[in-house]
Write an enzyme that holds these catalytic residues in place. Sequence first.
Site, PDB file in Angstrom:
ATOM      1  N   ASP A  13       0.811  -1.223   0.000  1.00 48.67           N
ATOM      2  CA  ASP A  13       0.000   0.000   0.000  1.00 48.67           C
ATOM      3  C   ASP A  13       0.844   1.272   0.000  1.00 48.67           C
ATOM      4  OD1 ASP A  13      -2.246  -1.724   0.315  1.00 48.67           O
ATOM      5  OD2 ASP A  13      -1.789  -1.830   2.441  1.00 48.67           O
ATOM      6  N   LYS A  16       2.304   2.031  -5.136  1.00 49.99           N
ATOM      7  CA  LYS A  16       3.065   1.494  -6.279  1.00 49.99           C
ATOM      8  C   LYS A  16       2.333   1.698  -7.601  1.00 49.99           C
ATOM      9  CE  LYS A  16       3.206  -2.515  -4.269  1.00 49.99           C
ATOM     10  NZ  LYS A  16       2.759  -2.175  -2.919  1.00 49.99           N
ATOM     11  N   HIS A  41      -3.806  -2.010  -6.719  1.00 51.49           N
ATOM     12  CA  HIS A  41      -2.987  -0.870  -7.137  1.00 51.49           C
ATOM     13  C   HIS A  41      -3.890   0.242  -7.693  1.00 51.49           C
ATOM     14  CE1 HIS A  41       0.844  -3.524  -7.470  1.00 51.49           C
ATOM     15  NE2 HIS A  41       0.350  -3.442  -6.260  1.00 51.49           N
TER      16      HIS A  41
HETATM   17  P1  IMP Z   1      -2.596 -12.921   1.704  1.00 55.60           P
HETATM   18  O1  IMP Z   1      -1.618 -12.380   0.724  1.00 55.60           O
HETATM   19  O2  IMP Z   1      -4.026 -12.672   1.308  1.00 55.60           O
HETATM   20  O3  IMP Z   1      -2.328 -14.349   2.041  1.00 55.60           O
HETATM   21  O4  IMP Z   1      -2.420 -12.118   3.079  1.00 55.60           O
HETATM   22  C1  IMP Z   1      -1.240 -12.240   3.876  1.00 55.60           C
HETATM   23  C2  IMP Z   1      -0.873 -10.907   4.513  1.00 55.60           C
HETATM   24  O5  IMP Z   1      -0.459 -10.005   3.494  1.00 55.60           O
HETATM   25  C3  IMP Z   1      -2.018 -10.203   5.243  1.00 55.60           C
HETATM   26  O6  IMP Z   1      -1.481  -9.502   6.357  1.00 55.60           O
HETATM   27  C4  IMP Z   1      -2.542  -9.212   4.220  1.00 55.60           C
HETATM   28  O7  IMP Z   1      -3.194  -8.108   4.819  1.00 55.60           O
HETATM   29  C5  IMP Z   1      -1.242  -8.804   3.553  1.00 55.60           C
HETATM   30  N1  IMP Z   1      -1.425  -8.353   2.167  1.00 55.60           N
HETATM   31  C6  IMP Z   1      -1.626  -9.110   1.082  1.00 55.60           C
HETATM   32  N2  IMP Z   1      -1.718  -8.352  -0.016  1.00 55.60           N
HETATM   33  C7  IMP Z   1      -1.545  -7.087   0.373  1.00 55.60           C
HETATM   34  C8  IMP Z   1      -1.483  -5.850  -0.329  1.00 55.60           C
HETATM   35  O8  IMP Z   1      -1.583  -5.767  -1.560  1.00 55.60           O
HETATM   36  N3  IMP Z   1      -1.291  -4.734   0.441  1.00 55.60           N
HETATM   37  C9  IMP Z   1      -1.119  -4.806   1.789  1.00 55.60           C
HETATM   38  N4  IMP Z   1      -1.145  -5.943   2.473  1.00 55.60           N
HETATM   39  C10 IMP Z   1      -1.352  -7.076   1.781  1.00 55.60           C
END
Ligand code: IMP
Length: 422
Positions: A13, A16, A41
């Site tokens: 976040d 990007k 994004h």
């Molecule tokens: P997952 O990628 O859905 O398995 O989530 C794993 C961790 O990564 C969690 O803490 C999510 O909040 C974080 N996360 C996944 N994608 C993003 C993103 O694009 N921005 C910020 N946090 C992310």
Amino acid sequence: MSVDILVGTLWGDEGKGKLIDVLTRDVDMVVRFQGGNNAGHTVEIGDEKYVLHLVPSGIFRPGVKCVIGNGLVVDPIGLMEEMTALKERGIDISTIELSDKAHLIFAYHKACDKMKELAAGKAKIGTTGRGIGPAYEDKAGRCGIRGGALRDLALLEKLFRTQCEKYNTRFAAAGVDTLDVDAEWAKVKEAAVYLAPYVTDTVLSVNKAAKAGKNVLFEGAQGALLDIDHGTYPFVTSSNTISGGACTGSGIAPRYVDTVWGVMKAYTTRVGEGPFPTELFDADGEELRKIGREFGATTGRPRRCGWFDAVISAYSCMINGVNKLAITKLDVLDTLETVCICTAYELDGKVITEMPTSAADLARVKPVYEKHPGWCCSTAEARTFAELPENAQKYLNRIAELVDAEVAIVSVGPRRDQTFLV
Ligand code: IMP
């Protein structure tokens, strides 16, 4: 010619999407290399706002090839919906290429993601629920289904049904609702027919572009501290989010890479669970969330907000090899009388300047702050470094010194024009 990689330096976040959009002015190809539609994004062009989840952020520049590389896990239904929505808004999507080696996410991965999070209770990761972890588990477990299967409906159906039944057995044993395999297959089939023309060997296209001297930009998703190896494990995502992931996730060799851009916010945010040493629970934190519109682009969850943390940022710049920094959302700090930078931690009575490996230790550290006077005026109209208030310049210079990289871009608002090269 240049082959550049752009990554988020902390927990995602960082802005990007906007940076990629700005950097794609002279770019021929933008390549996503990891993650999936857990990413969100945001790109604002004029009055139009777009949130991209799988489609590379170069899509708004006519003629720029947009590659969804082999390192991704791709929800075919999500991708079809995203492409359809872009097309309806007049965006040319014919430049998209989907890797035949990218792994696919299906409904059973999403159901499994949710099941595991529920079962984990207080120890949950706080995932986006998009099935990212289970899809990467299948990839590593060698039972995943890859993009190439979208071109062969008979094969895809056979693989999908086998895997879906397998997951249903698991769901039934856990007392979780099973999936209607026929209904799910119908949805997958529709997406496969839609996506098949975009599926190709993207390893070849990326290498051909690099060899031909084209400008190629690799678009990282999430952030380095969510990296499966180097992040705050286990509170991480399931892919290699650091710059090195661009090579494995696209098939480009390291020798081609020129610049690594690190995108960082002028403060820190995190979504989901996990340690966050400089998190603020007071009015300043609330102010950052409100002014910075800190709500997840994918899930809408409020983001946790805190001061700039130079300890983890320097660590991130080291593992990414960042040589150019893009600092975003400087304007969000405009109203604050004092801004703080964390320069060290206290852990068990000792002052440390390196990031501890263990998430449990990182959760226990006490930040040591350096206080800087704020600038208390708007930066939103600045278009050069010299136009920034003196205290803002000092703040940015101090960050650059602490993380050992050069500030090359500053962003002072959400619009494309509120960004300048230093
Ligand atoms: P997952 O990628 O859905 O398995 O989530 C794993 C961790 O990564 C969690 O803490 C999510 O909040 C974080 N996360 C996944 N994608 C993003 C993103 O694009 N921005 C910020 N946090 C992310």
